[in-house]
Design a protein around this motif. Structure first.
Motif, PDB file in Angstrom:
ATOM      1  N   LEU A  63       0.836  -1.195   0.000  1.00 37.41           N
ATOM      2  CA  LEU A  63       0.000   0.000   0.000  1.00 37.41           C
ATOM      3  C   LEU A  63       0.876   1.253   0.000  1.00 37.41           C
ATOM      4  CD1 LEU A  63      -2.714   1.437   0.133  1.00 37.41           C
ATOM      5  CD2 LEU A  63      -2.626   1.177   2.625  1.00 37.41           C
ATOM      6  N   LEU A  64       1.915   1.274   0.819  1.00 38.55           N
ATOM      7  CA  LEU A  64       2.809   2.432   0.858  1.00 38.55           C
ATOM      8  C   LEU A  64       3.532   2.619  -0.477  1.00 38.55           C
ATOM      9  CD1 LEU A  64       4.314   2.111   4.449  1.00 38.55           C
ATOM     10  CD2 LEU A  64       2.617   3.763   3.631  1.00 38.55           C
ATOM     11  N   ALA A  65       3.918   1.527  -1.103  1.00 41.55           N
ATOM     12  CA  ALA A  65       4.580   1.616  -2.408  1.00 41.55           C
ATOM     13  C   ALA A  65       3.630   2.193  -3.455  1.00 41.55           C
ATOM     14  CB  ALA A  65       5.083   0.239  -2.848  1.00 41.55           C
ATOM     15  N   SER A  66       2.353   1.818  -3.399  1.00 43.42           N
ATOM     16  CA  SER A  66       1.400   2.350  -4.377  1.00 43.42           C
ATOM     17  C   SER A  66       1.095   3.831  -4.100  1.00 43.42           C
ATOM     18  CB  SER A  66       0.121   1.515  -4.424  1.00 43.42           C
ATOM     19  OG  SER A  66      -0.547   1.551  -3.192  1.00 43.42           O
ATOM     20  N   VAL A  67       1.112   4.248  -2.831  1.00 44.37           N
ATOM     21  CA  VAL A  67       0.931   5.668  -2.510  1.00 44.37           C
ATOM     22  C   VAL A  67       2.122   6.463  -3.033  1.00 44.37           C
ATOM     23  CG1 VAL A  67       0.831   7.351  -0.627  1.00 44.37           C
ATOM     24  CG2 VAL A  67      -0.619   5.309  -0.556  1.00 44.37           C
ATOM     25  N   LEU A  68       3.334   5.930  -2.847  1.00 43.18           N
ATOM     26  CA  LEU A  68       4.513   6.603  -3.387  1.00 43.18           C
ATOM     27  C   LEU A  68       4.426   6.699  -4.908  1.00 43.18           C
ATOM     28  CD1 LEU A  68       7.279   7.888  -3.043  1.00 43.18           C
ATOM     29  CD2 LEU A  68       8.268   5.586  -3.111  1.00 43.18           C
ATOM     30  N   GLU A  69       3.965   5.645  -5.556  1.00 45.64           N
ATOM     31  CA  GLU A  69       3.786   5.660  -7.004  1.00 45.64           C
ATOM     32  C   GLU A  69       2.799   6.747  -7.430  1.00 45.64           C
ATOM     33  OE1 GLU A  69       1.703   2.828 -10.364  1.00 45.64           O
ATOM     34  OE2 GLU A  69       2.602   1.860  -8.622  1.00 45.64           O
ATOM     35  N   ALA A  70       1.765   6.951  -6.629  1.00 50.95           N
ATOM     36  CA  ALA A  70       0.770   7.977  -6.938  1.00 50.95           C
ATOM     37  C   ALA A  70       1.370   9.377  -6.879  1.00 50.95           C
ATOM     38  CB  ALA A  70      -0.402   7.878  -5.966  1.00 50.95           C
ATOM     39  N   LEU A  71       2.237   9.603  -5.910  1.00 45.39           N
ATOM     40  CA  LEU A  71       2.776  10.944  -5.673  1.00 45.39           C
ATOM     41  C   LEU A  71       4.035  11.252  -6.461  1.00 45.39           C
ATOM     42  CD1 LEU A  71       2.384  11.004  -1.796  1.00 45.39           C
ATOM     43  CD2 LEU A  71       0.755  11.781  -3.520  1.00 45.39           C
ATOM     44  N   ASN A  72       4.791  10.243  -6.812  1.00 45.51           N
ATOM     45  CA  ASN A  72       6.114  10.427  -7.397  1.00 45.51           C
ATOM     46  C   ASN A  72       6.051  10.401  -8.920  1.00 45.51           C
ATOM     47  OD1 ASN A  72       8.856  10.788  -7.371  1.00 45.51           O
ATOM     48  ND2 ASN A  72       9.321   8.610  -7.170  1.00 45.51           N
TER      49      ASN A  72
ATOM     50  N   MET B  15      -5.810  12.511  -4.753  1.00 44.97           N
ATOM     51  CA  MET B  15      -7.153  12.245  -4.237  1.00 44.97           C
ATOM     52  C   MET B  15      -7.358  10.742  -4.020  1.00 44.97           C
ATOM     53  SD  MET B  15     -10.879  12.852  -5.994  1.00 44.97           S
ATOM     54  CE  MET B  15     -10.510  11.629  -7.236  1.00 44.97           C
ATOM     55  N   HIS B  16      -6.955   9.932  -4.995  1.00 40.92           N
ATOM     56  CA  HIS B  16      -7.149   8.484  -4.861  1.00 40.92           C
ATOM     57  C   HIS B  16      -6.238   7.899  -3.780  1.00 40.92           C
ATOM     58  CE1 HIS B  16     -10.093   8.055  -7.974  1.00 40.92           C
ATOM     59  NE2 HIS B  16      -9.336   8.724  -8.822  1.00 40.92           N
ATOM     60  N   ALA B  17      -5.032   8.412  -3.639  1.00 40.38           N
ATOM     61  CA  ALA B  17      -4.137   7.947  -2.573  1.00 40.38           C
ATOM     62  C   ALA B  17      -4.723   8.287  -1.204  1.00 40.38           C
ATOM     63  CB  ALA B  17      -2.753   8.568  -2.735  1.00 40.38           C
ATOM     64  N   ARG B  18      -5.277   9.478  -1.087  1.00 38.48           N
ATOM     65  CA  ARG B  18      -5.894   9.891   0.179  1.00 38.48           C
ATOM     66  C   ARG B  18      -7.083   9.000   0.521  1.00 38.48           C
ATOM     67  NH1 ARG B  18     -10.054  13.138   1.741  1.00 38.48           N
ATOM     68  NH2 ARG B  18      -9.784  14.193   3.731  1.00 38.48           N
ATOM     69  N   ILE B  19      -7.913   8.705  -0.476  1.00 35.06           N
ATOM     70  CA  ILE B  19      -9.063   7.821  -0.248  1.00 35.06           C
ATOM     71  C   ILE B  19      -8.585   6.450   0.244  1.00 35.06           C
ATOM     72  CG2 ILE B  19     -10.896   6.533  -1.434  1.00 35.06           C
ATOM     73  CD1 ILE B  19     -11.260   9.060  -3.220  1.00 35.06           C
ATOM     74  N   ALA B  20      -7.517   5.940  -0.359  1.00 36.44           N
ATOM     75  CA  ALA B  20      -6.994   4.628   0.043  1.00 36.44           C
ATOM     76  C   ALA B  20      -6.478   4.664   1.481  1.00 36.44           C
ATOM     77  CB  ALA B  20      -5.874   4.210  -0.907  1.00 36.44           C
ATOM     78  N   LEU B  21      -5.727   5.692   1.836  1.00 38.83           N
ATOM     79  CA  LEU B  21      -5.185   5.777   3.201  1.00 38.83           C
ATOM     80  C   LEU B  21      -6.290   5.956   4.239  1.00 38.83           C
ATOM     81  CD1 LEU B  21      -2.028   7.976   2.585  1.00 38.83           C
ATOM     82  CD2 LEU B  21      -2.119   5.509   3.045  1.00 38.83           C
TER      83      LEU B  21
ATOM     84  N   THR C 141      -4.936  -1.627  -1.928  1.00 36.87           N
ATOM     85  CA  THR C 141      -3.796  -1.457  -2.836  1.00 36.87           C
ATOM     86  C   THR C 141      -4.209  -1.766  -4.268  1.00 36.87           C
ATOM     87  OG1 THR C 141      -2.229  -1.994  -1.084  1.00 36.87           O
ATOM     88  CG2 THR C 141      -1.451  -2.221  -3.346  1.00 36.87           C
ATOM     89  N   ALA C 142      -4.951  -2.844  -4.466  1.00 31.85           N
ATOM     90  CA  ALA C 142      -5.415  -3.197  -5.815  1.00 31.85           C
ATOM     91  C   ALA C 142      -6.334  -2.101  -6.359  1.00 31.85           C
ATOM     92  CB  ALA C 142      -6.142  -4.537  -5.778  1.00 31.85           C
ATOM     93  N   TYR C 143      -7.219  -1.592  -5.519  1.00 31.81           N
ATOM     94  CA  TYR C 143      -8.116  -0.507  -5.929  1.00 31.81           C
ATOM     95  C   TYR C 143      -7.309   0.725  -6.338  1.00 31.81           C
ATOM     96  CZ  TYR C 143     -11.222   3.497  -5.387  1.00 31.81           C
ATOM     97  OH  TYR C 143     -11.898   4.663  -5.586  1.00 31.81           O
ATOM     98  N   LEU C 144      -6.323   1.096  -5.510  1.00 38.99           N
ATOM     99  CA  LEU C 144      -5.519   2.284  -5.797  1.00 38.99           C
ATOM    100  C   LEU C 144      -4.748   2.114  -7.099  1.00 38.99           C
ATOM    101  CD1 LEU C 144      -4.414   5.054  -5.122  1.00 38.99           C
ATOM    102  CD2 LEU C 144      -2.758   3.965  -3.599  1.00 38.99           C
ATOM    103  N   ARG C 145      -4.166   0.965  -7.324  1.00 38.31           N
ATOM    104  CA  ARG C 145      -3.412   0.745  -8.564  1.00 38.31           C
ATOM    105  C   ARG C 145      -4.331   0.834  -9.795  1.00 38.31           C
ATOM    106  NH1 ARG C 145       1.861  -0.425  -7.620  1.00 38.31           N
ATOM    107  NH2 ARG C 145       2.357  -1.298  -5.589  1.00 38.31           N
TER     108      ARG C 145
END
Length: 146
Positions: free
Chosen positions: A13-22, A44-50, A64-68
């Motif tokens: 999950l943290l890796a996918s959040v980093l992918e969203a922001l980076n 927005m989607h990373a925030r919803i996931a967290l 994580t699957a939803y965020l990706r």
């Protein structure tokens, strides 16, 4: 000292959040608007996931699957990334070539020349007796000597 690196679903999950922001920085000020639009959607989607995992107790693996999936809908495209070369442009007006604009006086490249169709068309229509430009007289005014 123990290793505090998260494992498993939380790490993913943290890796996918980093992918969203980076995402890559925009190449120019003109690319900033599209970059910001893409980044805002991804944030927005990373925030919803967290919020789902931390406040509602959602399953981190499912989140994580939803965020990706959401990130795949908003790839960092539509703008030039920092470090990419500028697109080829006309040697006279300096505007980027537009291969889709195939009008006789459009912005597509004129054959294999370094000029767009619009500049070639306006050069050939000139009625000025002293007309000299890089297209008709390449040895003058910055031409390449073709």
């Amino acid at each position: 000292m123990q290793d505090r690196t998260p494992d498993g679903p939380v790490r993913e999950l943290l890796a996918s959040v980093l992918e969203a922001l980076n995402i890559p920085h925009p190449a120019t000020i003109g690319d900033t608007e599209q970059h910001d639009r893409v980044l805002n959607e991804r944030v927005m989607h990373a925030r919803i996931a967290l919020v789902g995992v931390l406040e509602r107790g959602d399953d981190p693996a499912w989140t994580t699957a939803y965020l990706r999936e959401r990130l795949a809908e908003h790839p960092p495209t539509g703008y030039r990334h920092h470090g990419t070369p500028p697109p080829p442009s006309c040697g006279k007006c300096r505007k980027p070539f537009d291969p889709a604009d195939t009008r006789f006086d459009g912005r597509a490249r004129h054959g294999e020349t370094p000029w767009c169709r619009r500049c070639v068309d306006s050069c050939h229509e000139s009625t000025d007796a002293f007309h000299a430009c890089p297209i008709c007289d390449p040895t003058r005014r910055g031409g390449e000597g073709r």
